[in-house]
Scaffold this active site. Structure first.
Site, mmCIF file in Angstrom:
data_model
loop_
_atom_site.group_PDB
_atom_site.id
_atom_site.type_symbol
_atom_site.label_atom_id
_atom_site.label_comp_id
_atom_site.label_asym_id
_atom_site.label_seq_id
_atom_site.Cartn_x
_atom_site.Cartn_y
_atom_site.Cartn_z
ATOM 1 N N HIS A 1 6.141 5.550 12.511
ATOM 2 C CA HIS A 1 6.452 6.392 11.352
ATOM 3 C C HIS A 1 5.228 6.932 10.610
ATOM 4 O O HIS A 1 5.366 7.746 9.702
ATOM 5 C CB HIS A 1 7.289 5.604 10.342
ATOM 6 C CG HIS A 1 6.532 4.470 9.718
ATOM 7 N ND1 HIS A 1 5.693 4.641 8.648
ATOM 8 C CD2 HIS A 1 6.459 3.160 10.028
ATOM 9 C CE1 HIS A 1 5.149 3.476 8.327
ATOM 10 N NE2 HIS A 1 5.597 2.559 9.152
ATOM 11 N N ARG B 1 2.347 8.629 8.615
ATOM 12 C CA ARG B 1 2.162 10.025 8.223
ATOM 13 C C ARG B 1 1.065 10.711 9.037
ATOM 14 O O ARG B 1 1.177 11.878 9.394
ATOM 15 C CB ARG B 1 1.818 10.114 6.731
ATOM 16 C CG ARG B 1 3.001 10.410 5.850
ATOM 17 C CD ARG B 1 2.584 10.538 4.392
ATOM 18 N NE ARG B 1 3.615 11.194 3.605
ATOM 19 C CZ ARG B 1 4.796 10.672 3.297
ATOM 20 N NH1 ARG B 1 5.141 9.489 3.740
ATOM 21 N NH2 ARG B 1 5.665 11.348 2.563
ATOM 22 N N HIS C 1 12.907 5.580 12.756
ATOM 23 C CA HIS C 1 12.706 5.657 11.292
ATOM 24 C C HIS C 1 13.405 6.905 10.752
ATOM 25 O O HIS C 1 13.441 7.941 11.428
ATOM 26 C CB HIS C 1 11.197 5.726 11.048
ATOM 27 C CG HIS C 1 10.784 5.512 9.629
ATOM 28 N ND1 HIS C 1 10.999 6.446 8.645
ATOM 29 C CD2 HIS C 1 10.145 4.479 9.027
ATOM 30 C CE1 HIS C 1 10.514 5.989 7.493
ATOM 31 N NE2 HIS C 1 9.988 4.789 7.704
ATOM 32 N N GLU D 1 -0.287 -9.161 -0.920
ATOM 33 C CA GLU D 1 -0.886 -8.569 0.291
ATOM 34 C C GLU D 1 -2.098 -7.710 -0.115
ATOM 35 O O GLU D 1 -2.196 -6.514 0.184
ATOM 36 C CB GLU D 1 0.113 -7.754 1.112
ATOM 37 C CG GLU D 1 -0.345 -7.501 2.536
ATOM 38 C CD GLU D 1 0.660 -6.674 3.353
ATOM 39 O OE1 GLU D 1 0.613 -5.436 3.313
ATOM 40 O OE2 GLU D 1 1.491 -7.291 4.053
ATOM 41 N N ASP E 1 0.783 -1.239 0.000
ATOM 42 C CA ASP E 1 0.000 0.000 0.000
ATOM 43 C C ASP E 1 0.812 1.286 0.000
ATOM 44 O O ASP E 1 0.342 2.322 0.451
ATOM 45 C CB ASP E 1 -0.923 -0.009 1.223
ATOM 46 C CG ASP E 1 -0.151 -0.230 2.515
ATOM 47 O OD1 ASP E 1 1.074 0.009 2.526
ATOM 48 O OD2 ASP E 1 -0.765 -0.638 3.520
ATOM 49 N N GLU F 1 -2.204 5.212 2.744
ATOM 50 C CA GLU F 1 -2.128 3.785 2.378
ATOM 51 C C GLU F 1 -3.483 3.173 2.019
ATOM 52 O O GLU F 1 -3.569 2.314 1.140
ATOM 53 C CB GLU F 1 -1.476 2.988 3.511
ATOM 54 C CG GLU F 1 0.029 3.226 3.680
ATOM 55 C CD GLU F 1 0.371 4.476 4.470
ATOM 56 O OE1 GLU F 1 -0.568 5.171 4.948
ATOM 57 O OE2 GLU F 1 1.567 4.787 4.603
HETATM 58 C C1 UD1 Z 1 6.764 4.969 3.582
HETATM 59 C C2 UD1 Z 1 5.361 4.593 3.074
HETATM 60 C C3 UD1 Z 1 4.552 3.899 4.157
HETATM 61 C C4 UD1 Z 1 5.332 2.735 4.729
HETATM 62 C C5 UD1 Z 1 6.692 3.211 5.198
HETATM 63 C C6 UD1 Z 1 7.522 2.058 5.687
HETATM 64 C C7 UD1 Z 1 4.215 6.048 1.454
HETATM 65 C C8 UD1 Z 1 3.470 7.280 1.242
HETATM 66 N N1 UD1 Z 1 4.651 5.828 2.707
HETATM 67 O O1 UD1 Z 1 6.626 5.981 4.575
HETATM 68 O O2 UD1 Z 1 3.343 3.425 3.605
HETATM 69 O O3 UD1 Z 1 4.608 2.203 5.809
HETATM 70 O O4 UD1 Z 1 7.381 3.822 4.102
HETATM 71 O O5 UD1 Z 1 8.626 2.480 6.413
HETATM 72 O O6 UD1 Z 1 4.426 5.278 0.539
HETATM 73 N N2 UD1 Z 1 14.229 8.337 4.466
HETATM 74 C C9 UD1 Z 1 15.592 8.205 4.433
HETATM 75 N N3 UD1 Z 1 16.138 6.979 4.157
HETATM 76 C C10 UD1 Z 1 15.387 5.872 3.945
HETATM 77 C C11 UD1 Z 1 13.997 5.997 4.032
HETATM 78 C C12 UD1 Z 1 13.415 7.235 4.265
HETATM 79 O O7 UD1 Z 1 16.317 9.167 4.627
HETATM 80 O O8 UD1 Z 1 15.936 4.787 3.705
HETATM 81 C C13 UD1 Z 1 13.626 9.668 4.701
HETATM 82 C C14 UD1 Z 1 13.770 10.587 3.466
HETATM 83 O O9 UD1 Z 1 13.956 11.898 3.905
HETATM 84 C C15 UD1 Z 1 12.398 10.421 2.788
HETATM 85 C C16 UD1 Z 1 11.507 10.353 4.002
HETATM 86 O O10 UD1 Z 1 12.220 9.546 4.938
HETATM 87 O O11 UD1 Z 1 12.080 11.502 1.926
HETATM 88 C C17 UD1 Z 1 10.111 9.825 3.740
HETATM 89 O O12 UD1 Z 1 10.124 8.589 3.039
HETATM 90 P P1 UD1 Z 1 8.727 8.080 2.403
HETATM 91 O O13 UD1 Z 1 8.962 6.753 1.774
HETATM 92 O O14 UD1 Z 1 8.128 9.122 1.557
HETATM 93 O O15 UD1 Z 1 7.783 7.957 3.660
HETATM 94 P P2 UD1 Z 1 7.825 6.985 4.894
HETATM 95 O O16 UD1 Z 1 7.410 7.750 6.080
HETATM 96 O O17 UD1 Z 1 9.114 6.277 4.922
HETATM 97 N N1 UDP Z 2 12.017 -3.467 10.703
HETATM 98 C C1 UDP Z 2 13.382 -3.568 10.469
HETATM 99 N N2 UDP Z 2 14.223 -2.727 11.169
HETATM 100 C C2 UDP Z 2 13.771 -1.811 12.059
HETATM 101 C C3 UDP Z 2 12.365 -1.705 12.268
HETATM 102 C C4 UDP Z 2 11.521 -2.535 11.562
HETATM 103 O O1 UDP Z 2 13.837 -4.394 9.675
HETATM 104 O O2 UDP Z 2 14.582 -1.090 12.661
HETATM 105 C C5 UDP Z 2 11.116 -4.347 9.927
HETATM 106 C C6 UDP Z 2 10.021 -5.051 10.703
HETATM 107 O O3 UDP Z 2 10.466 -6.325 11.158
HETATM 108 C C7 UDP Z 2 8.902 -5.175 9.677
HETATM 109 C C8 UDP Z 2 9.113 -3.966 8.775
HETATM 110 O O4 UDP Z 2 10.430 -3.500 9.024
HETATM 111 O O5 UDP Z 2 9.041 -6.343 8.872
HETATM 112 C C9 UDP Z 2 8.095 -2.896 9.078
HETATM 113 O O6 UDP Z 2 8.451 -1.735 8.421
HETATM 114 P P1 UDP Z 2 7.784 -0.333 8.730
HETATM 115 O O7 UDP Z 2 7.289 -0.321 10.129
HETATM 116 O O8 UDP Z 2 8.759 0.699 8.311
HETATM 117 O O9 UDP Z 2 6.585 -0.276 7.677
HETATM 118 P P2 UDP Z 2 5.076 -0.795 7.692
HETATM 119 O O10 UDP Z 2 5.085 -2.251 7.955
HETATM 120 O O11 UDP Z 2 4.341 -0.009 8.731
HETATM 121 O O12 UDP Z 2 4.592 -0.458 6.326
#
Ligand code: UD1
Ligand code: UDP
Length: 379
Positions: A216, A218, A249, A120, A98, A134
């Site tokens: 994390h 939004r 995160h 999923e 999602d 999502e």
């Molecule tokens: C995203 C997904 C969310 C998912 C989550 C898992 C969307 C809108 N959101 O949220 O559904 O649950 O990932 O973790 O698709 N960043 C880094 N390094 C990384 C990852 C993120 O620096 O490896 C920072 C960057 O500044 C980036 C920001 O996080 O721009 C946001 O990343 P983004 O993927 O847009 O949103 P998440 O909150 O990670």
């Molecule tokens: N996870 C990880 N390292 C961390 C925290 C979470 O590998 O420091 C794994 C966790 O086991 C799970 C996944 O990341 O499988 C969940 O990711 P996240 O919470 O970012 O996203 P969501 O599942 O909410 O989309």
């Protein structure tokens, strides 16, 4: 002629849940040519997963920008996928879950003419603003995709109610259980060594009850995270026999409030996001998990760990129904009072720490591959 698969993902949880599918298709290379495309919506957190599962993407779109927004990311994914889809010409494209990567990739794959498969599929809260964005992402993907791999009967039912034909849905269990099995097999093998787990053993105080935290979402940015941090501070103060460990995160909207409000607080340890096996190790060590994550809600019940979920809705009702997961929202008092019960009342703790696994037996990916093979054989 081999059928061509393109598996697309972009974030940490998609990578964890698609990695076993990549491996399963690679085992069937006599029938399929399978390529992996990462949008790299995440970067470091995605690369951690690719390293552990030893997956080298064929296409790396490298899209992540600091503090990216949904508009730009969506546009970049759709336009960036065009040349990849035109070059490889997949028969089947697989998207997961999602995220923005899921939604935008399913649109691009549909434009390409490929059959689109949703892994999923069918999770719903029926509230389009929670989780945001999502719920809409997965509904869009659901309406576009040709084949739907649902983890449970509940998610299948949601799709049937949206008039998706039963013959295009397969209940598989969640591929996260396949990933958990892969991870535990790998980390228990003799050749495996992990410096991060060695580091964690120094951080974990084994005489204390470990409270593991992640967050994390939004819709929790802003006041939600202020409330969450206040709650964690209170829990740390009230429970000197507990230790909170929080891998934070990398989203700046999470890093900023969490480090400003919790760095240096006694009994709270903020650390960088962990690699998947280290995080699984830490879940196993924990007494209680407090999270707003989707994936952690699925993993923790199968490890017998009680989970307080800092959300008002969940698309994963299975563990809530049996009582191993409790929704607490982002109200400070509610988070603290439920944590206090679990930390201080044995009966409450025992009733929530049942082993429970509604998400399958770790054969989801084999079922998906067999389903696609069956489609080809029936032609
Ligand atoms: C995203 C997904 C969310 C998912 C989550 C898992 C969307 C809108 N959101 O949220 O559904 O649950 O990932 O973790 O698709 N960043 C880094 N390094 C990384 C990852 C993120 O620096 O490896 C920072 C960057 O500044 C980036 C920001 O996080 O721009 C946001 O990343 P983004 O993927 O847009 O949103 P998440 O909150 O990670
Ligand atoms: N996870 C990880 N390292 C961390 C925290 C979470 O590998 O420091 C794994 C966790 O086991 C799970 C996944 O990341 O499988 C969940 O990711 P996240 O919470 O970012 O996203 P969501 O599942 O909410 O989309």
């Amino acid at each position: 002629m081999k059928k061509k698969n393109l598996i697309i993902f972009g974030t940490r949880p998609e990578a964890i849940k698609m990695a076993p599918l990549v491996k399963e298709f690679f085992k069937n290379s006599d029938v399929f040519e399978t390529k992996v495309c990462i949008t790299a919506q995440h970067r470091e957190m995605l690369d951690q997963v690719l390293d552990f599962f030893e997956i080298t993407p064929d296409y790396d779109m490298n899209l992540m920008k600091p503090n990216q927004n949904l508009y730009g990311l969506t546009a970049d994914i759709i336009t960036g996928l065009k040349p990849i889809l035109e070059e490889f010409k997949p028969d089947y494209v697989y998207v997961h879950g999602d995220t923005t990567t899921t939604m935008a990739s399913s649109i691009a794959a549909f434009y390409s003419g490929a059959k689109v498969c949703h892994v999923e599929a069918g999770l719903r809260t029926f509230n389009k603003r929670s989780p945001f964005p999502e719920e809409v992402n997965r509904s869009v993907a659901g309406s576009i995709c040709d084949y739907h791999f649902s983890p449970t009967t509940t998610s299948e039912k949601n799709l049937l109610n949206e008039n998706i034909s039963k013959e295009n849905i397969l209940i598989t269990g969640n591929t996260v259980i396949d990933a958990l099995h892969f991870s535990s097999d790998k980390v228990t093998s003799d050749s495996y060594s992990d410096n991060e787990v060695t580091m964690l053993k120094d951080v974990v105080n084994s005489s204390k009850k470990l409270v593991l935290v992640t967050g994390h979402r939004r819709e929790n940015h802003g006041q939600g995270f202020v409330n969450i941090c206040s709650a964690l501070k209170l829990i740390a103060e009230k429970n000197p026999d507990a230790q909170i460990i929080y891998p934070v995160h990398l989203n700046p909207n999470v890093q900023r409030p969490v480090y400003e409000l919790l760095d240096g607080v006694n009994n709270i340890k903020l650390i960088s996001p962990l690699s998947y096996p280290s995080f699984v190790w830490l879940m196993n060590q924990s007494y209680l998990i407090i999270t707003d994550s989707g994936g952690v809600q699925e993993e923790a019940p199968s490890l017998g760990k009680p989970v307080l979920v800092m959300r008002n809705t969940t698309e994963r009702p299975e563990a809530v129904e049996v009582g191993t997961v409790l929704l607490v929202g982002t109200n400070t008092e509610k988070i603290v009072s439920e944590a206090q019960k679990l930390l201080n009342n044995k009966e409450d703790y025992v009733s929530m720490s049942k082993l429970h696994n509604p998400y399958g037996d770790g054969t989801a990916c084999a079922k998906i591959v067999n389903f696609i093979k069956g489609l080809e054989m029936s032609k």
